[in-house]
Write an enzyme that holds these catalytic residues in place. Structure first.
Site, PDB file in Angstrom:
ATOM      1  N   LYS A  53       0.838  -1.201   0.000  1.00  6.89           N
ATOM      2  CA  LYS A  53       0.000   0.000   0.000  1.00  6.89           C
ATOM      3  C   LYS A  53       0.868   1.244   0.000  1.00  6.89           C
ATOM      4  O   LYS A  53       0.584   2.233  -0.692  1.00  6.89           O
ATOM      5  CB  LYS A  53      -0.925  -0.017   1.234  1.00  6.89           C
ATOM      6  N   GLN A  97      -4.855  -2.068   9.657  1.00  6.39           N
ATOM      7  CA  GLN A  97      -4.723  -3.372   9.006  1.00  6.39           C
ATOM      8  C   GLN A  97      -5.317  -4.466   9.894  1.00  6.39           C
ATOM      9  O   GLN A  97      -5.028  -4.548  11.088  1.00  6.39           O
ATOM     10  CB  GLN A  97      -3.231  -3.656   8.717  1.00  6.39           C
ATOM     11  N   ASP A 120     -11.295   2.199   4.009  1.00  5.18           N
ATOM     12  CA  ASP A 120     -11.617   0.777   3.855  1.00  5.18           C
ATOM     13  C   ASP A 120     -13.109   0.567   3.585  1.00  5.18           C
ATOM     14  O   ASP A 120     -13.506  -0.505   3.118  1.00  5.18           O
ATOM     15  CB  ASP A 120     -11.301   0.032   5.166  1.00  5.18           C
TER      16      ASP A 120
HETATM   17  N1  GUN Z   1      -6.792  -7.335   5.890  1.00  4.08           N
HETATM   18  C1  GUN Z   1      -7.036  -8.032   4.748  1.00  4.08           C
HETATM   19  N2  GUN Z   1      -7.664  -7.259   3.845  1.00  4.08           N
HETATM   20  C2  GUN Z   1      -7.806  -6.041   4.420  1.00  4.08           C
HETATM   21  C3  GUN Z   1      -8.371  -4.817   3.969  1.00  4.08           C
HETATM   22  O1  GUN Z   1      -8.911  -4.691   2.863  1.00  4.08           O
HETATM   23  N3  GUN Z   1      -8.330  -3.791   4.846  1.00  4.08           N
HETATM   24  C4  GUN Z   1      -7.789  -3.920   6.091  1.00  4.08           C
HETATM   25  N4  GUN Z   1      -7.799  -2.853   6.882  1.00  4.08           N
HETATM   26  N5  GUN Z   1      -7.258  -5.037   6.533  1.00  4.08           N
HETATM   27  C5  GUN Z   1      -7.272  -6.096   5.696  1.00  4.08           C
END
Ligand code: GUN
Length: 284
Positions: A53, A97, A120
């Protein structure tokens, strides 16, 4: 004829080229979109996603920072960190996350994020907005999947979409988004009876099971478009999806590979949401 492959990496690249220009324009006006990612603990998969990211943000001109907190972080300390980010006008997107350590309530954390910075799309307010078809931050993986289908002009309205998996991150919201696009949606999961009988009815099959190569050609009718959301690391270190790609591509109409499928699109949609947050927070 074998399926046409939907290359998420290529599509993501094209979309990011356009985003670069948009970010450059915003920067000229003095607005620098900024994403803050919070990583608690040191799960290697989470760390790898978070680094992806960060790299993609930088390539697009979006600034980002990763706040790393130890596994032993208390729920209160994490909520306090989020409060600070909520109040910081230079932070436009906040992503915590997942998964979080067991001692911390993920739901409490998600609900603590300012919904206007919830890139998100996990906050209940934003989920409600999505369900009612209002403008909001769409969850990144579902948003990426719909964008991939549309990029190939795959018909959605009136089509039967079957989803295997009912997570809050992928299964449930992708079904909702496709329902918003007038699909007929069936959700399957670990308690579903006669799974194959249902998946064989699918015009579009979305697989988010989390087990390598479990969906073979016997689950699919000729001409189905297959989206593989699985990311499974094999013992030899390579990545593979939930779908037996080589066998299924012989009968599907379209198929997404792993890697270079849904993954790069998820990150791209996160960047798109961050730009949207920056603009909305600055009344643009
Ligand atoms: N863990 C796995 N996929 C995601 C996601 O799309 N967002 C977040 N915050 N954590 C994740």
């Amino acid at each position: 004829m074998p399926a046409e492959i939907i290359n998420g990496k290529e599509l993501a690249k094209q979309i990011r080229e356009n985003m670069k220009e948009e970010v450059s324009d915003l920067r000229e006006q003095g607005l620098v979109p900024h994403l803050t990612v919070v990583l608690v603990g040191d799960d290697p998969a989470s760390r790898s996603y978070v680094n992806g990211k960060k790299k993609a943000s930088a390539e697009t001109g979006i600034t980002s920072e990763i706040i790393e907190l130890p596994e032993s972080t208390s729920e209160k300390d994490l909520l306090d960190t989020i409060s600070e980010l909520n109040g910081n006008p230079e932070v436009h997107g906040i992503l915590v996350q997942l998964p979080l350590p067991k001692a911390i309530s993920e739901q409490k954390v998600i609900e603590h994020i300012n919904p206007e910075k919830d890139v998100d799309g996990f906050h209940p307010l934003n989920i409600g907005r999505m369900m009612t078809g209002k403008d909001t931050f769409l969850p990144c993986t579902p948003f990426g999947i719909v964008t991939m289908l549309k990029s190939k002009n795959i018909k959605i309205a009136g089509q039967h979409v079957v989803i295997i998996g009912r997570s809050n991150i992928v299964g449930k919201p992708v079904g909702q988004l496709l329902l918003n696009e007038n699909a007929t949606v069936t959700y399957c999961h670990s308690k579903t009876k006669d799974l194959k009988e249902i998946t064989k009815l699918a015009d579009i099959l979305i697989v988010a099971v989390g087990k390598p190569n479990v969906i073979g050609p016997d689950f699919i009718k000729q001409g189905t478009a297959v989206v593989d959301v699985g990311v499974n690391r094999l013992e030899n270190g390579s990545l593979t999806g939930d779908v037996d790609f080589e066998a299924v591509k012989e009968i599907a109409s379209y198929i997404t590979p792993v890697p270079k499928g849904v993954g790069p699109m998820t990150i791209t949609m996160l960047l798109q949401n961050t730009i949207k947050a920056a603009k909305r927070l600055n009344n643009q």
